[in-house]
Write a protein that holds these residues in place. Structure first.
Motif, short mmCIF file in Angstrom:
data_model
loop_
_atom_site.label_atom_id
_atom_site.label_comp_id
_atom_site.label_asym_id
_atom_site.label_seq_id
_atom_site.Cartn_x
_atom_site.Cartn_y
_atom_site.Cartn_z
N PRO A 14 -6.45 86.24 -12.56
CA PRO A 14 -5.99 87.40 -13.00
C PRO A 14 -7.38 86.96 -11.07
O PRO A 14 -8.27 86.39 -11.01
CB PRO A 14 -6.83 88.24 -13.35
CG PRO A 14 -5.78 87.53 -15.02
CD PRO A 14 -6.86 86.57 -14.59
N SER A 15 -7.20 88.18 -10.19
CA SER A 15 -7.94 87.83 -9.10
C SER A 15 -8.94 88.66 -9.51
O SER A 15 -9.38 89.44 -10.38
CB SER A 15 -7.20 89.09 -7.92
OG SER A 15 -8.19 89.29 -7.69
N THR A 16 -10.40 88.30 -9.06
CA THR A 16 -11.22 88.81 -9.63
C THR A 16 -12.41 89.96 -8.89
O THR A 16 -12.42 91.41 -9.73
CB THR A 16 -12.59 87.19 -9.90
OG1 THR A 16 -12.59 86.32 -10.27
CG2 THR A 16 -14.22 88.04 -10.62
N THR A 17 -11.96 89.81 -7.78
CA THR A 17 -11.53 90.90 -6.45
C THR A 17 -11.40 92.11 -7.40
O THR A 17 -11.75 92.88 -7.38
CB THR A 17 -11.95 90.76 -5.46
OG1 THR A 17 -12.21 89.42 -5.15
CG2 THR A 17 -11.85 91.73 -4.31
N LEU A 18 -9.85 92.08 -7.17
CA LEU A 18 -9.47 93.54 -7.66
C LEU A 18 -10.23 94.34 -9.42
O LEU A 18 -9.52 95.15 -8.72
CB LEU A 18 -7.85 93.41 -8.27
CG LEU A 18 -7.15 92.51 -6.43
CD1 LEU A 18 -5.35 92.46 -6.56
CD2 LEU A 18 -6.89 93.76 -5.58
N ALA A 19 -10.27 92.95 -10.20
CA ALA A 19 -10.63 93.39 -11.09
C ALA A 19 -11.81 93.99 -11.72
O ALA A 19 -11.87 95.75 -12.17
CB ALA A 19 -10.41 92.08 -12.19
N ILE A 20 -13.12 93.94 -10.38
CA ILE A 20 -14.15 94.30 -10.75
C ILE A 20 -13.78 95.56 -10.04
O ILE A 20 -14.21 96.50 -10.14
CB ILE A 20 -14.64 93.62 -9.31
CG1 ILE A 20 -15.72 92.10 -10.65
CG2 ILE A 20 -16.09 94.08 -9.44
CD1 ILE A 20 -16.10 92.65 -12.28
N THR A 21 -12.98 95.84 -8.89
CA THR A 21 -12.65 96.80 -8.16
C THR A 21 -11.92 97.74 -8.74
O THR A 21 -12.33 99.27 -8.71
CB THR A 21 -12.06 96.54 -6.38
OG1 THR A 21 -12.81 95.65 -6.12
CG2 THR A 21 -11.61 97.70 -5.57
N ALA A 22 -11.49 97.33 -9.73
CA ALA A 22 -10.28 98.22 -10.64
C ALA A 22 -11.09 99.05 -11.46
O ALA A 22 -11.46 99.89 -12.05
CB ALA A 22 -9.10 97.95 -11.20
N LEU A 37 -19.64 97.59 -4.29
CA LEU A 37 -19.70 96.24 -3.35
C LEU A 37 -18.57 95.40 -3.34
O LEU A 37 -18.94 94.06 -2.89
CB LEU A 37 -21.15 95.65 -2.92
CG LEU A 37 -22.30 96.71 -3.59
CD1 LEU A 37 -23.75 96.09 -3.20
CD2 LEU A 37 -22.03 97.90 -2.29
N GLY A 38 -17.68 94.99 -3.20
CA GLY A 38 -16.54 94.74 -4.04
C GLY A 38 -14.93 94.18 -3.35
O GLY A 38 -15.09 93.33 -2.77
N ALA A 39 -14.72 95.22 -2.34
CA ALA A 39 -13.53 95.25 -1.74
C ALA A 39 -13.95 94.61 -1.18
O ALA A 39 -15.01 94.76 0.06
CB ALA A 39 -13.36 97.10 -1.52
N GLY A 40 -12.47 93.96 -0.02
CA GLY A 40 -12.59 93.62 0.77
C GLY A 40 -12.09 94.15 2.19
O GLY A 40 -10.90 92.71 2.74
N GLU A 41 -12.13 95.09 2.28
CA GLU A 41 -11.61 95.43 3.64
C GLU A 41 -12.84 97.09 4.37
O GLU A 41 -13.68 97.04 3.51
CB GLU A 41 -10.27 96.33 3.59
CG GLU A 41 -11.08 97.65 2.08
CD GLU A 41 -9.97 98.64 1.34
OE1 GLU A 41 -8.86 98.26 2.37
OE2 GLU A 41 -10.08 99.12 0.22
N PRO A 42 -12.09 96.72 5.15
CA PRO A 42 -13.48 97.22 6.42
C PRO A 42 -13.26 98.50 5.81
O PRO A 42 -12.43 99.45 5.25
CB PRO A 42 -12.83 97.67 8.26
CG PRO A 42 -12.12 96.25 8.01
CD PRO A 42 -11.83 95.93 6.02
N ASP A 43 -13.97 99.88 5.99
CA ASP A 43 -14.53 100.92 5.77
C ASP A 43 -14.55 101.85 6.96
O ASP A 43 -14.23 103.42 6.49
CB ASP A 43 -15.96 101.69 4.15
CG ASP A 43 -17.10 101.21 5.55
OD1 ASP A 43 -16.88 99.99 6.42
OD2 ASP A 43 -18.10 102.02 5.74
#
Length: 396
Positions: A14-22, A37-43
């Motif tokens: 599973p995607s680590t990034t999505l899991a932590i963000t969730a 501080l996990g999301a990979g998208e501009p704010d």
């Protein structure tokens, strides 16, 4: 009745990034003050002229299917972008528009890989590269980009890793998660190895517009006609124009490969979302000042928080040249605070310091964590203060 899943998905990580963000979002929903501080998208929101173009397209009735490989007007915009930015010339038949750059990569591996074909993936890598290769029946071959070489691989490393089964190598510049850039000289040297061994170069350039401190992005495809011929460039509007949710990416390169990708897309997605395509046309043909404004904001944040992060005991970070991530080595901090590994340290940061970061293990680098500075400066400074307090108190 018990259903058996296909082998191809049973082995997926599973995607680590999505899991932590969730997890961070779940904690926030419970009223816990978590800084993510996990999301990979501009704010930043998508620029207004892009939103207006998409809205107008719907009002004008452009809500139907488009060609599977993307609208002609969007392909023309992409072609002009390549010509303007890299002086690269592509025909419409050499470009496919996809439902995000991730879909471009997925589709590419599906059409070029047979069972057992190898794809060389430098670490640290974006989390989906190995999984997409495995889904296509290929074998990810991991090569370590060493910290002392700014997390980049060398031509010698590449040469030593190539076998008779090697089909492609992935280059990501600027890099997610490290933010490092390959110089034209480094790309040329790696390109010579690829030309000599006849392996495809997959050049992921999704962060090309986000570079700092006077650095410039170079595409390996622009260095010579031979390298252009042997490279598939992956890009999109997600990061450059803050359009992550719009899901518009693209690939450019060999006509035979692009045609195969288009045929596959016709049986999987039919076409990228029509409204989003109109927005992407406006993104490339319209005002580019919002792109530069966003880049400057990221650079300002980086300048302000970089030294503060490096001052946390046991944190050692190279200054990124692009993207919007910091990728410190925190192995010393994890050890000094009593944790067996960085994964445990990261879990404690979330649960005790209430700061959500991504463990480097998801990127193939067990000693690091990834922090996104695509968030407000206030949140960044507060997060660094919390992490510093956590490390100092735990180390006593």
């Amino acid at each position: 009745m018990e259903f058996t899943l296909a082998d191809r998905v049973s082995a997926l990580t599973p995607s680590t990034t999505l899991a932590i963000t969730a997890k961070a979002k779940e904690m926030k929903s419970q009223g816990i003050d978590v800084i993510g501080l996990g999301a990979g998208e501009p704010d930043f929101n998508t620029p207004e002229h892009i939103i207006k173009a998409a809205y107008d397209s719907m009002k004008e009735g452009h809500t139907k299917y488009t060609p599977s490989g993307g609208m002609a007007t969007l392909k023309e915009a992409i072609i002009q972008k390549f010509k303007h930015d890299q002086n690269l010339t592509y025909a419409a038949s050499e470009v496919i528009v996809t439902s995000g750059a991730k879909h471009a990569l997925y589709t590419l591996f599906q059409v070029i890989l047979n069972e057992g074909d190898e794809v060389i993936i430098p670490t640290p890598y974006w989390v989906s590269y190995p999984e997409q290769v495995k889904l296509a029946g290929g074998t990810p071959v991991i090569v370590e980009g060493k910290e002392e070489n700014e997390y980049k691989i060398t031509p010698k490393q590449l040469e030593e890793t190539i076998t008779s089964k090697t089909k492609a190598v992935i280059l990501n510049t600027p890099s997610n998660p490290t933010g490092m850039l390959y110089s034209p000289q480094e790309l040329q040297a790696i390109g010579e190895v690829c030309l000599k061994n006849e392996i495809l170069i997959v050049s992921d350039e999704i962060y090309e517009k986000l570079v700092y401190d006077g650095n410039t992005h170079s595409s390996i495809a622009e260095l010579s006609p031979l390298l252009k011929e042997q490279t598939i460039v992956i890009n999109g509007v997600s990061k450059s124009h803050s359009m992550t949710g719009w899901r518009i990416g693209y690939a450019a390169g060999n006509e035979k490969i692009i045609k195969a990708m288009t045929n596959l897309a016709s049986h999987s997605t039919s076409n990228p979302t029509t409204t989003s395509q109109y927005g992407a046309v406006a993104a490339y043909f319209g005002d580019q000042q919002p792109v530069e404004d966003m880049r400057q904001a990221f650079e300002e944040r980086l300048t302000i928080v970089f030294d503060k992060l490096n001052n946390i005991p046991g944190f050692h970070c190279l200054k990124p040249q692009g993207a919007f991530y910091l990728f410190p080595n925190v192995s010393e901090a994890a050890k000094n605070t009593g944790y067996n590994n960085v994964d445990e340290f990261t879990k404690a940061l979330l649960e005790e310091a209430k700061v959500a970061v991504i463990p480097g293990s998801g990127f193939g680098s067990n000693d690091n964590i990834r922090l996104s500075y695509a968030t407000s400066l206030d949140a960044l400074e507060e997060a660094i203060e919390r992490m510093n307090e956590f490390v100092v108190n735990k180390s006593k």
